[in-house]
Design an enzyme around this catalytic site. Sequence first.
Site, mmCIF file in Angstrom:
data_model
loop_
_atom_site.group_PDB
_atom_site.id
_atom_site.type_symbol
_atom_site.label_atom_id
_atom_site.label_comp_id
_atom_site.label_asym_id
_atom_site.label_seq_id
_atom_site.Cartn_x
_atom_site.Cartn_y
_atom_site.Cartn_z
ATOM 1 C CB SER A 4 -2.073 -3.036 -0.977
ATOM 2 O OG SER A 4 -1.345 -2.918 -2.170
ATOM 3 C CG LEU A 5 -1.579 -1.531 6.175
ATOM 4 C CD1 LEU A 5 -1.646 -3.018 6.453
ATOM 5 C CD2 LEU A 5 -0.495 -0.884 7.035
ATOM 6 C CG HIS A 6 -4.982 0.316 0.715
ATOM 7 N ND1 HIS A 6 -4.007 1.190 0.315
ATOM 8 C CD2 HIS A 6 -5.094 -0.590 -0.298
ATOM 9 C CE1 HIS A 6 -3.564 0.838 -0.882
ATOM 10 N NE2 HIS A 6 -4.191 -0.242 -1.275
ATOM 11 C CB SER A 36 2.439 -4.133 -5.241
ATOM 12 O OG SER A 36 1.454 -3.586 -4.388
ATOM 13 C CD GLU A 44 -5.442 -1.065 -17.805
ATOM 14 O OE1 GLU A 44 -4.922 -0.140 -17.152
ATOM 15 O OE2 GLU A 44 -6.651 -1.336 -17.759
ATOM 16 C CB CYS A 55 -8.997 -2.224 -6.936
ATOM 17 S SG CYS A 55 -7.834 -2.684 -8.231
ATOM 18 C CG ASN A 64 -5.960 7.081 -8.936
ATOM 19 O OD1 ASN A 64 -5.781 8.232 -9.288
ATOM 20 N ND2 ASN A 64 -4.979 6.238 -8.694
ATOM 21 N N GLY A 86 -3.950 -7.451 -11.311
ATOM 22 C CA GLY A 86 -3.689 -8.775 -10.749
ATOM 23 C C GLY A 86 -2.976 -8.748 -9.414
ATOM 24 C CD GLU A 87 -1.717 -10.234 -4.473
ATOM 25 O OE1 GLU A 87 -2.080 -9.062 -4.270
ATOM 26 O OE2 GLU A 87 -0.577 -10.656 -4.151
ATOM 27 C CB CYS A 90 -9.363 -4.098 -3.277
ATOM 28 S SG CYS A 90 -8.059 -5.148 -2.642
ATOM 29 C CB CYS A 111 -3.723 -0.662 -11.693
ATOM 30 S SG CYS A 111 -4.608 -0.878 -10.159
ATOM 31 C CB CYS A 167 -7.601 -8.891 -9.595
ATOM 32 S SG CYS A 167 -6.895 -9.074 -7.941
ATOM 33 C CB CYS A 205 3.486 -0.155 -13.676
ATOM 34 S SG CYS A 205 2.113 -0.916 -12.796
HETATM 35 N N1 SAH Z 1 -2.687 -6.805 -6.188
HETATM 36 C C1 SAH Z 1 -1.523 -6.077 -5.801
HETATM 37 C C2 SAH Z 1 -0.907 -5.220 -6.912
HETATM 38 C C3 SAH Z 1 -1.802 -4.445 -7.857
HETATM 39 S S1 SAH Z 1 -2.602 -2.956 -7.361
HETATM 40 C C4 SAH Z 1 -1.827 -5.239 -4.599
HETATM 41 O O1 SAH Z 1 -2.948 -5.223 -4.140
HETATM 42 O O2 SAH Z 1 -0.908 -4.628 -4.059
HETATM 43 C C5 SAH Z 1 -1.407 -1.705 -7.157
HETATM 44 C C6 SAH Z 1 -1.790 -0.719 -6.064
HETATM 45 O O3 SAH Z 1 -2.856 0.173 -6.470
HETATM 46 C C7 SAH Z 1 -2.297 -1.407 -4.793
HETATM 47 O O4 SAH Z 1 -1.711 -0.793 -3.683
HETATM 48 C C8 SAH Z 1 -3.784 -1.118 -4.866
HETATM 49 O O5 SAH Z 1 -4.397 -1.264 -3.623
HETATM 50 C C9 SAH Z 1 -3.785 0.279 -5.429
HETATM 51 N N2 SAH Z 1 -5.075 0.738 -5.933
HETATM 52 C C10 SAH Z 1 -6.044 0.042 -6.539
HETATM 53 N N3 SAH Z 1 -7.086 0.820 -6.846
HETATM 54 C C11 SAH Z 1 -6.767 2.055 -6.436
HETATM 55 C C12 SAH Z 1 -7.438 3.319 -6.466
HETATM 56 N N4 SAH Z 1 -8.659 3.445 -6.992
HETATM 57 N N5 SAH Z 1 -6.790 4.372 -5.947
HETATM 58 C C13 SAH Z 1 -5.551 4.268 -5.418
HETATM 59 N N6 SAH Z 1 -4.872 3.120 -5.363
HETATM 60 C C14 SAH Z 1 -5.474 2.017 -5.857
#
Ligand code: SAH
Length: 354
Positions: free
Chosen positions: A217-219, A194, A92, A119, A293, A162-163, A116, A336, A112, A105
């Site tokens: 991506s810290l979260h 990212s 995508e 995701c 999301n 993807g990563e 996570c 994504c 992937c 993007c």
């Molecule tokens: N693999 C890389 C890049 C792809 S994801 C990474 O992890 O950074 C792009 C961003 O979307 C990342 O910060 C990821 O954690 C975030 N993301 C994935 N699923 C999500 C969701 N359901 N809600 C909000 N952000 C999300």
Amino acid sequence: MMKDLRSLTYEQLCEEVKAMGQPSFRAKQIYSWLHEKRAEDYSEMSNLPAALREKLSSEYALAKVSIERRMVSKIDGTVKYLFRLEDGEHVEGVRMAYKRGGSLCISTQCGCRMGCTFCASTLTGLCRNLTPSEMLSEVYLAAKDAEEHGEKIASLVLMGIGEPLDNFDNVMDFLTILSSDNGFNLGMRHISLSTCGLVDKIYKLAERKLQLTLSVSLHAPNDEIRRRTMPVAKRWPIDELIKACRDYFDITGRRISFEYALIDGVNDQPEHAMELIKLLKGMGAHVNLIPVNKVNETGYKRGKRESVEAFAKLLNDNGQNATIRRELGSDINAACGQLRRSTIKTEKGGTLSE
Ligand code: SAH
């Protein structure tokens, strides 16, 4: 497997053309066809001798990527692409309109393996890495589409499926080609990469001293919470990750941007904000807050708007720069992994709603 000339950097292409026994100016011509004129077939290269065009067609690959579906948000004009790869797989891309120009993007892998839990991209695991040629194709197809609508692409983010650092060499070659002044010529300062936090690869990237923006991506503000949602945190503890980010800044001079998806009741409390402030102190970093999301399979949901705003205010009031990401394309599954996911489900007999 046949070599794909679009995956080669200009230097590599010069070597390849030399090995073919061709004069060196052919490399310039072929590179221009591939990356300036964005040719999709060797037969288009009309200033090459017919015999050479035929040789290229029969001895080299040129990944065929197409836009299988194009969806436009009725709310904000965001365009979502479902790209079809030559082997029938899908990835995508999303094109967003901003005042300062369009931002694209794209995906770097098909699926992937980072796992996570929030995701959509990771639900069916990793299918394969994308080649530089395929990533370039995503950009070139979207650029063509933008131009046909009187728009252009001013910046790129590697935040699709993807990563990127798990496909390190291909992503590096892709960036080299994309930013080359005899190619698409997109400056590194207009590119963001990212990562979920692969520490060894962050150091490898730092060595290259690229002028791109690294987003991490810290979260979560600590390992306990981070490990609940991000398996990568078990391999690389948060202290090692933050140390790598500080070193990255020292080595490259580029400030890091942190992604923080707010999940209701998991990581969005005032004490989490305070812990985050302490963690990132002195880094001059930016925090990008994303109300999570909803992905049907995961069960996570976002908190109320007020709690998101309160979290942002707490950071800013304490000297930690933070903004809330504007949500675009919410009516077209722009986030994504969601569209590929629904395609896979449809192929397996489910239903797809648009
Ligand atoms: N693999 C890389 C890049 C792809 S994801 C990474 O992890 O950074 C792009 C961003 O979307 C990342 O910060 C990821 O954690 C975030 N993301 C994935 N699923 C999500 C969701 N359901 N809600 C909000 N952000 C999300």
